[in-house]
Motif scaffolding. Structure first.
Motif, PDB file in Angstrom:
ATOM      1  N   THR A 131       0.813  -1.220   0.000  1.00  0.00           N
ATOM      2  CA  THR A 131       0.000   0.000   0.000  1.00  0.00           C
ATOM      3  C   THR A 131       0.846   1.269   0.000  1.00  0.00           C
ATOM      4  O   THR A 131       0.289   2.372  -0.085  1.00  0.00           O
ATOM      5  CB  THR A 131      -0.912   0.017   1.241  1.00  0.00           C
ATOM      6  OG1 THR A 131      -0.094  -0.029   2.433  1.00  0.00           O
ATOM      7  CG2 THR A 131      -1.846  -1.179   1.230  1.00  0.00           C
ATOM      8  N   LYS A 153      -8.937   9.510   2.912  1.00  0.00           N
ATOM      9  CA  LYS A 153      -7.670   8.890   2.567  1.00  0.00           C
ATOM     10  C   LYS A 153      -7.400   7.638   3.405  1.00  0.00           C
ATOM     11  O   LYS A 153      -6.894   6.623   2.888  1.00  0.00           O
ATOM     12  CB  LYS A 153      -6.541   9.906   2.747  1.00  0.00           C
ATOM     13  CG  LYS A 153      -6.565  11.031   1.717  1.00  0.00           C
ATOM     14  CD  LYS A 153      -5.347  11.921   1.811  1.00  0.00           C
ATOM     15  CE  LYS A 153      -5.371  12.776   3.072  1.00  0.00           C
ATOM     16  NZ  LYS A 153      -4.253  13.758   3.080  1.00  0.00           N
ATOM     17  N   ASN A 155      -9.636   5.648   4.652  1.00  0.00           N
ATOM     18  CA  ASN A 155     -10.529   4.579   4.202  1.00  0.00           C
ATOM     19  C   ASN A 155     -10.048   3.943   2.903  1.00  0.00           C
ATOM     20  O   ASN A 155     -10.220   2.737   2.692  1.00  0.00           O
ATOM     21  CB  ASN A 155     -11.947   5.122   4.023  1.00  0.00           C
ATOM     22  CG  ASN A 155     -12.676   5.274   5.350  1.00  0.00           C
ATOM     23  OD1 ASN A 155     -12.299   4.658   6.353  1.00  0.00           O
ATOM     24  ND2 ASN A 155     -13.710   6.100   5.366  1.00  0.00           N
ATOM     25  N   ILE A 156      -9.455   4.749   2.031  1.00  0.00           N
ATOM     26  CA  ILE A 156      -8.918   4.174   0.789  1.00  0.00           C
ATOM     27  C   ILE A 156      -7.820   3.165   1.110  1.00  0.00           C
ATOM     28  O   ILE A 156      -7.765   2.065   0.538  1.00  0.00           O
ATOM     29  CB  ILE A 156      -8.411   5.294  -0.141  1.00  0.00           C
ATOM     30  CG1 ILE A 156      -9.580   6.150  -0.643  1.00  0.00           C
ATOM     31  CG2 ILE A 156      -7.648   4.700  -1.318  1.00  0.00           C
ATOM     32  CD1 ILE A 156      -9.157   7.338  -1.485  1.00  0.00           C
ATOM     33  N   TYR A 159      -9.382   0.084   2.503  1.00  0.00           N
ATOM     34  CA  TYR A 159     -10.021  -0.734   1.463  1.00  0.00           C
ATOM     35  C   TYR A 159      -8.983  -1.587   0.711  1.00  0.00           C
ATOM     36  O   TYR A 159      -9.278  -2.724   0.312  1.00  0.00           O
ATOM     37  CB  TYR A 159     -10.765   0.166   0.476  1.00  0.00           C
ATOM     38  CG  TYR A 159     -11.999   0.818   1.061  1.00  0.00           C
ATOM     39  CD1 TYR A 159     -12.662   0.254   2.142  1.00  0.00           C
ATOM     40  CD2 TYR A 159     -12.516   2.006   0.541  1.00  0.00           C
ATOM     41  CE1 TYR A 159     -13.794   0.847   2.683  1.00  0.00           C
ATOM     42  CE2 TYR A 159     -13.643   2.609   1.076  1.00  0.00           C
ATOM     43  CZ  TYR A 159     -14.270   2.031   2.153  1.00  0.00           C
ATOM     44  OH  TYR A 159     -15.396   2.621   2.686  1.00  0.00           O
ATOM     45  N   ALA A 216     -12.911   2.495  -3.255  1.00  0.00           N
ATOM     46  CA  ALA A 216     -11.763   3.393  -3.264  1.00  0.00           C
ATOM     47  C   ALA A 216     -11.778   4.292  -4.497  1.00  0.00           C
ATOM     48  O   ALA A 216     -11.504   5.503  -4.412  1.00  0.00           O
ATOM     49  CB  ALA A 216     -10.466   2.581  -3.206  1.00  0.00           C
ATOM     50  N   LEU A 244      -4.534   1.496  -8.410  1.00  0.00           N
ATOM     51  CA  LEU A 244      -5.522   0.602  -7.803  1.00  0.00           C
ATOM     52  C   LEU A 244      -5.772  -0.614  -8.684  1.00  0.00           C
ATOM     53  O   LEU A 244      -5.926  -1.740  -8.187  1.00  0.00           O
ATOM     54  CB  LEU A 244      -6.823   1.358  -7.558  1.00  0.00           C
ATOM     55  CG  LEU A 244      -6.776   2.497  -6.525  1.00  0.00           C
ATOM     56  CD1 LEU A 244      -8.134   3.190  -6.439  1.00  0.00           C
ATOM     57  CD2 LEU A 244      -6.361   1.973  -5.165  1.00  0.00           C
TER      58      LEU A 244
END
Length: 453
Positions: A131, A153, A155-156, A159, A216, A244
């Motif tokens: 990540t 940010k 939460n992205i 995820y 996301a 992503l």
């Protein structure tokens, strides 16, 4: 349902695991620092290690094989009568023709299988996912220190970790022991109640690891719409979408490797080839007591005519030579056991790198590291650029630190050309001194002759 106290305890344990200062690794057996110099002694020290070593993976099978070999040898030497001994010797001579590379090409079979497994293992290693790159771009592209932007940010990043956890939940037995289902991920704080409800309401017979990636992307699109991404073009959004997509494709590649393994027939061929080879070697590599003597006593006396005729009719010349020395321990076969069984054990341990072997991937630690580093980058590293001051070095940077240090060189490390130059220098010095001595002697002799009347 899990009680609030149990859930709170699980969240605290997960938070403590994130705060752990230990260095997280993907593999448990690390030895690269030991071989920082490629000397024989450094690599020889690796032979005395146990965890993840050759000795650990083959000792059980080797002890079992030696035990059976010893029992067969004792039975032949002590329990069989003369006729049974002769039949056993003929049995050994028959199977001795089917040992070696001419019978089963183990080197070819194992070489191709191990290379295939190693390529597969390395591809999975490169596709585990991290990540950090996405989190770095999020911290740079999405501006804002308000609570809404920070939550977006974070939460992205969460995820991304949730997607990874859902894939590992399907392919890793060790990960399933810690997080057996999505409810356990909810207790750990990786997914909340609202997101878990949406997943459960989505009717799909397949894995739903694509859903967190979709969420996301929706948050990135929302950030662009609200002006949190400061760019006149959509390059930042396209870049984040590409990151992503690559992250999700890598995890899908790992899942495909585990769901579509190497054909079972080939794995069975390799397993049977090695084990049957050493099963045959239990008898084919027995040392025969041709003289039939035990403690200096001939157990099966035969006349010389019968013995010679039996020897010439039943024994090939190469077998006569092979069993000319009576030994008890199969030294050569044990060496073969180390190489062949150790070779196949390497492939078997790398076949499923998400299992419980010493060298398997530590996916639990990887998940913790991804969540820890990702949240730190998007939250803790935002808007914390240090004050810019001039570096203390000169304009050219010639006084920069870490200059090359003089390495201590032993006599063994001196290259051959340097030795030759030193010898030539000593030789030239000796010749010059010799000429100087001769010249001085001639000058003194000439001067003495001139002084004579």
């Amino acid at each position: 349902m899990v009680s609030d106290e149990m859930r709170q305890m699980t969240l605290l344990e997960y938070r403590d695991s994130l705060a752990s200062p230990r260095i997280l690794g993907l593999m448990t057996v690390l030895y690269t620092d030991v071989v920082s110099r490629s000397t024989t002694w450094n690599f020889a020290k690796l032979l005395f290690r146990w965890k993840g070593s050759l000795w650990k993976v083959i000792w059980a099978e080797l002890v079992l094989w030696l035990l059976v070999y010893t029992l067969v040898s004792l039975m032949y030497r002590l329990l069989l009568n003369c006729d049974q001994r002769e039949q056993f010797e003929n049995f050994v001579k028959f199977w001795s023709q089917y040992t070696g590379a001419s019978f089963v090409p183990l080197t070819f079979i194992l070489g191709f299988f191990v290379s295939l497994v190693v390529r597969r293992w390395w591809s999975m290693y490169e596709s585990l996912g991290s990540t950090e790159s996405v989190a770095t771009l999020l911290a740079s592209y999405i501006k804002g220190s308000d609570e809404e932007t920070i939550i977006m940010k974070r939460n992205i990043v969460r995820y991304l970790v949730l997607t990874q956890a859902m894939v590992y939940l399907m392919i890793s037995l060790g990960f399933r022991k810690r997080y057996p289902n999505l409810e356990a991920l909810r207790n750990a704080g990786i997914v909340n109640d609202i997101e878990l409800k949406i997943m459960e309401e989505t009717d799909s017979p397949n894995l739903k690891h694509w859903m967190p990636i979709n969420w996301a992307m929706s948050l990135i699109k929302l950030a662009k719409r609200d002006g949190k991404i400061e760019s006149d073009s959509d390059n930042y959004v396209v870049d984040l979408y590409a990151r992503l997509r690559d992250y999700k494709n890598n995890l899908s590649r790992v899942s495909n490797y585990m769901c579509v393994p190497i054909p079972l027939a080939y794995t069975q061929v390799v397993f049977l080839a090695v084990r049957l080879y050493f099963l045959i070697a239990l008898f084919a590599n027995q040392y025969l007591n041709i003289n039939n003597t035990v403690g200096g006593v001939n157990k099966c006396p035969r006349n010389s005519t019968t013995a010679s005729s039996s020897s010439s009719s039943n024994k090939a010349p190469e077998i006569e030579l092979r069993f000319g020395v009576d030994l008890f321990f199969p030294f050569a076969t044990v060496v073969e056991f180390f190489f062949y069984v150790g070779w196949v054990k390497v492939a078997e341990s790398l076949f499923n790198p998400f299992g419980g072997d010493d060298d398997d991937f530590e996916v639990n630690e990887l998940l913790v590291r991804n969540l820890q580093n990702g949240l730190l980058i998007v939250d803790g590293a935002f808007n914390k650029t240090p004050a810019q001051i001039r570096d203390p070095y000169s304009k050219t940077g010639s006084d920069a630190p870490f200059p090359p240090t003089k390495k201590h060189r032993s006599f063994i490390d001196i290259p051959i050309p340097a030795i030759k130059r030193s010898v030539n220098r000593i030789q030239d010095t000796a010749v010059n001194q010799f000429h100087d001595v001769n010249n001085s002697r001639h000058q003194s002799l000439h001067s003495s002759q001139q002084r004579r009347p």
